[in-house]
Write an enzyme that holds these catalytic residues in place. Structure first.
Site, PDB file in Angstrom:
ATOM      1  N   LYS A  94       0.821  -1.212   0.000  1.00  0.00           N
ATOM      2  CA  LYS A  94       0.000   0.000   0.000  1.00  0.00           C
ATOM      3  C   LYS A  94       0.852   1.257   0.000  1.00  0.00           C
ATOM      4  O   LYS A  94       0.512   2.242  -0.653  1.00  0.00           O
ATOM      5  CB  LYS A  94      -0.937   0.021   1.214  1.00  0.00           C
ATOM      6  CG  LYS A  94      -2.086  -0.936   1.048  1.00  0.00           C
ATOM      7  CD  LYS A  94      -3.235  -0.604   1.972  1.00  0.00           C
ATOM      8  CE  LYS A  94      -4.402  -1.526   1.662  1.00  0.00           C
ATOM      9  NZ  LYS A  94      -5.463  -1.463   2.643  1.00  0.00           N
TER      10      LYS A  94
ATOM     11  N   LYS B 178      -5.137  -9.244  -7.483  1.00  0.00           N
ATOM     12  CA  LYS B 178      -6.318  -9.444  -6.638  1.00  0.00           C
ATOM     13  C   LYS B 178      -7.445  -8.502  -7.070  1.00  0.00           C
ATOM     14  O   LYS B 178      -7.173  -7.361  -7.451  1.00  0.00           O
ATOM     15  CB  LYS B 178      -5.918  -9.130  -5.191  1.00  0.00           C
ATOM     16  CG  LYS B 178      -6.853  -9.647  -4.143  1.00  0.00           C
ATOM     17  CD  LYS B 178      -6.396  -9.220  -2.753  1.00  0.00           C
ATOM     18  CE  LYS B 178      -6.584  -7.725  -2.541  1.00  0.00           C
ATOM     19  NZ  LYS B 178      -6.474  -7.269  -1.173  1.00  0.00           N
TER      20      LYS B 178
ATOM     21  N   LYS C 185     -11.149  -2.974  -4.475  1.00  0.00           N
ATOM     22  CA  LYS C 185     -12.053  -1.835  -4.610  1.00  0.00           C
ATOM     23  C   LYS C 185     -11.395  -0.719  -5.410  1.00  0.00           C
ATOM     24  O   LYS C 185     -12.063   0.139  -5.961  1.00  0.00           O
ATOM     25  CB  LYS C 185     -12.380  -1.265  -3.217  1.00  0.00           C
ATOM     26  CG  LYS C 185     -12.852  -2.288  -2.241  1.00  0.00           C
ATOM     27  CD  LYS C 185     -12.809  -1.791  -0.796  1.00  0.00           C
ATOM     28  CE  LYS C 185     -13.139  -2.957   0.133  1.00  0.00           C
ATOM     29  NZ  LYS C 185     -13.192  -2.642   1.547  1.00  0.00           N
TER      30      LYS C 185
HETATM   31  P1  TYM Z   1     -10.793  -5.409   3.733  1.00  0.00           P
HETATM   32  O1  TYM Z   1     -11.808  -4.383   4.055  1.00  0.00           O
HETATM   33  O2  TYM Z   1      -9.711  -5.056   2.760  1.00  0.00           O
HETATM   34  O3  TYM Z   1     -11.500  -6.718   3.213  1.00  0.00           O
HETATM   35  C1  TYM Z   1     -12.554  -7.312   3.943  1.00  0.00           C
HETATM   36  C2  TYM Z   1     -12.508  -8.820   3.801  1.00  0.00           C
HETATM   37  O4  TYM Z   1     -12.640  -9.189   2.413  1.00  0.00           O
HETATM   38  C3  TYM Z   1     -11.567 -10.053   2.050  1.00  0.00           C
HETATM   39  N1  TYM Z   1     -11.214  -9.792   0.636  1.00  0.00           N
HETATM   40  C4  TYM Z   1     -11.074 -10.750  -0.284  1.00  0.00           C
HETATM   41  N2  TYM Z   1     -11.217 -12.082  -0.216  1.00  0.00           N
HETATM   42  C5  TYM Z   1     -11.009 -12.804  -1.349  1.00  0.00           C
HETATM   43  N3  TYM Z   1     -10.664 -12.226  -2.536  1.00  0.00           N
HETATM   44  C6  TYM Z   1     -10.499 -10.895  -2.646  1.00  0.00           C
HETATM   45  N4  TYM Z   1     -10.172 -10.345  -3.823  1.00  0.00           N
HETATM   46  C7  TYM Z   1     -10.715 -10.087  -1.486  1.00  0.00           C
HETATM   47  N5  TYM Z   1     -10.651  -8.756  -1.245  1.00  0.00           N
HETATM   48  C8  TYM Z   1     -10.955  -8.591   0.070  1.00  0.00           C
HETATM   49  C9  TYM Z   1     -10.433  -9.674   2.987  1.00  0.00           C
HETATM   50  O5  TYM Z   1      -9.481 -10.717   3.089  1.00  0.00           O
HETATM   51  C10 TYM Z   1     -11.185  -9.425   4.275  1.00  0.00           C
HETATM   52  O6  TYM Z   1     -11.438 -10.637   4.962  1.00  0.00           O
HETATM   53  N6  TYM Z   1      -7.768  -5.339   7.730  1.00  0.00           N
HETATM   54  C11 TYM Z   1      -9.014  -5.836   7.206  1.00  0.00           C
HETATM   55  C12 TYM Z   1     -10.240  -5.435   8.013  1.00  0.00           C
HETATM   56  C13 TYM Z   1     -10.145  -5.719   9.477  1.00  0.00           C
HETATM   57  C14 TYM Z   1     -10.322  -6.990  10.090  1.00  0.00           C
HETATM   58  C15 TYM Z   1     -10.191  -6.759  11.473  1.00  0.00           C
HETATM   59  C16 TYM Z   1     -10.587  -8.270   9.587  1.00  0.00           C
HETATM   60  C17 TYM Z   1      -9.919  -4.819  10.455  1.00  0.00           C
HETATM   61  N7  TYM Z   1      -9.943  -5.435  11.651  1.00  0.00           N
HETATM   62  C18 TYM Z   1     -10.303  -7.803  12.372  1.00  0.00           C
HETATM   63  C19 TYM Z   1     -10.685  -9.318  10.518  1.00  0.00           C
HETATM   64  C20 TYM Z   1     -10.551  -9.082  11.892  1.00  0.00           C
HETATM   65  C21 TYM Z   1      -9.214  -5.301   5.799  1.00  0.00           C
HETATM   66  O7  TYM Z   1      -8.676  -4.311   5.425  1.00  0.00           O
HETATM   67  O8  TYM Z   1     -10.140  -5.983   5.069  1.00  0.00           O
END
Ligand code: TYM
Length: 346
Positions: free
Chosen positions: A126, A209, A212
């Protein structure tokens, strides 16, 4: 509900509690749905207490327009609800309404080592060449994520593949805290990373990947896309000239083809092996329309339901406020106990 503060020594002895979260930044994709939300829905069962969060404090580690952030927060909540997260079965809330997340995050900033943070690959991706100029919050982000999980003594954390390293770090933080303070307090949570959709790829480049923030809208399926858009994007998805092989082995070196098989598998609750068997020898002229139909069938009703929720923001806010009160009831005693262990005077 069981006693909020549990202290036995291994995750196995804790109540099975699931925690996971999604950032409200830039809209939800099919990756978020298949890699996360759909699996969160499946885990709503008597076996687990389920706590799901819209992690708005994580979103602001990069610039967010304040009024768009509110809409994005409600949209992620709408995505959860429209997909089947039931606020009577799960606790659903936005992170900033439970101030204990930020407070435990600070404690963990004092436990986590800078060297551990320097190994976080998502930060490197990032920040890129701009690492001197990103926010300190972006760097400390995994420590807040550990606080999110450990504030509930969560034992199971369903995430996509890209979050694995952060959940492993959470275990390291819990271990170091328990060791430093000689307190058997935080459980070692398990990342739950299983099924065919752990890494949904970009529809235009199967080596990247689906995210968004990709440049073109054709690269991703948004959870707000209507039936026409979903069908068009799958029909135009990049593929190769070859027919589908008989086994997954035969998809080696064909990332776009593999991705479409995995998406089909996840949407239809099958394994990728079963899908390749069913379509062995088929050309894209047969597989793509089948995938488009399946995706429209599964996703269009969710998109319609999301817009119904978005037309009633007061109802979303009510659900989030109720969830936040229930989340606080678990979090507050765990934070109080943490402060006591650390020696902070009350
Ligand atoms: P975030 O918001 O980027 O994504 C949310 C969830 O979606 C999954 N994901 C995907 N899975 C499969 N293929 C993809 N292309 C894909 N894009 C996103 C992510 O793996 C995630 O599970 N840091 C985390 C949010 C967070 C969190 C937490 C998660 C904050 N605190 C505590 C679990 C527990 C994040 O940025 O996810």
């Amino acid at each position: 509900m069981t006693d909020a503060v549990q202290t036995p020594s291994s995750a196995g002895q804790f109540t099975k509690r699931v925690f996971s979260g999604i950032k409200p930044s830039g809209g939800l994709t099919l990756g978020n749905y298949l890699g996360a939300i759909k699996r969160f829905v499946d885990m709503q069962s008597p076996e687990f207490e389920t706590v799901y969060c819209v992690v708005d404090l994580h979103a602001i580690t990069v610039w967010q327009d304040p009024s768009e952030l509110k809409t994005a927060t409600r949209e992620v909540a709408a995505g959860y609800l429209a997909s089947g997260i039931d606020p009577t079965k799960s606790i659903l809330f936005n992170q900033s309404q439970v101030s204990q997340h930020a407070e435990l995050g600070w404690i963990f900033n004092c436990v986590t080592r800078v060297g551990w943070m320097n190994r976080m690959t998502q930060f490197k991706d990032k920040a890129g060449a701009n690492s001197e100029n990103v926010s300190l919050g972006l760097y400390a982000y995994p420590s807040l994520m550990a606080a999110d999980i450990l504030l509930y003594h969560a034992t199971h954390v369903p995430v996509g593949d890209d979050q694995k390293q952060h959940v492993e770090l959470t275990r390291d933080i819990a271990s170091k805290f328990n060791h430093d303070f000689k307190a058997d307090f935080f459980p070692l949570c398990e990342p739950v990373i299983e099924g065919p959709a752990m890494r949904i790829m970009n529809l235009r480049d199967g080596t990247k990947k689906m995210s968004k923030s990709g440049e073109s809208d054709m690269e991703r399926i948004n959870m707000t896309d209507d039936a026409d858009k979903i069908a068009k994007k799958f029909k135009k998805a990049k593929t190769d000239p070859e027919a589908l092989p008989e086994t997954l082995e035969g998809l080696k070196g064909r990332p776009e083809a593999r991705n479409l098989i995995d998406i089909y598998a996840a949407l239809s609750d099958q394994t990728s092996e079963a899908v390749i068997k069913e379509y062995a020898g088929a050309g894209w002229g047969r597989f793509k329309p089948a995938l488009a139909d399946l995706a429209v069938d599964k996703l269009a009703p969710i998109s319609t339901e999301m817009s119904r929720y978005m037309d009633d923001p007061a109802e979303i806010d009510r659900i989030l406020a109720d969830g936040a009160a229930r989340a606080r009831a678990i979090a507050a005693p765990i934070l109080d106990k943490t402060y006591e262990i650390v020696g902070l005077l009350k």
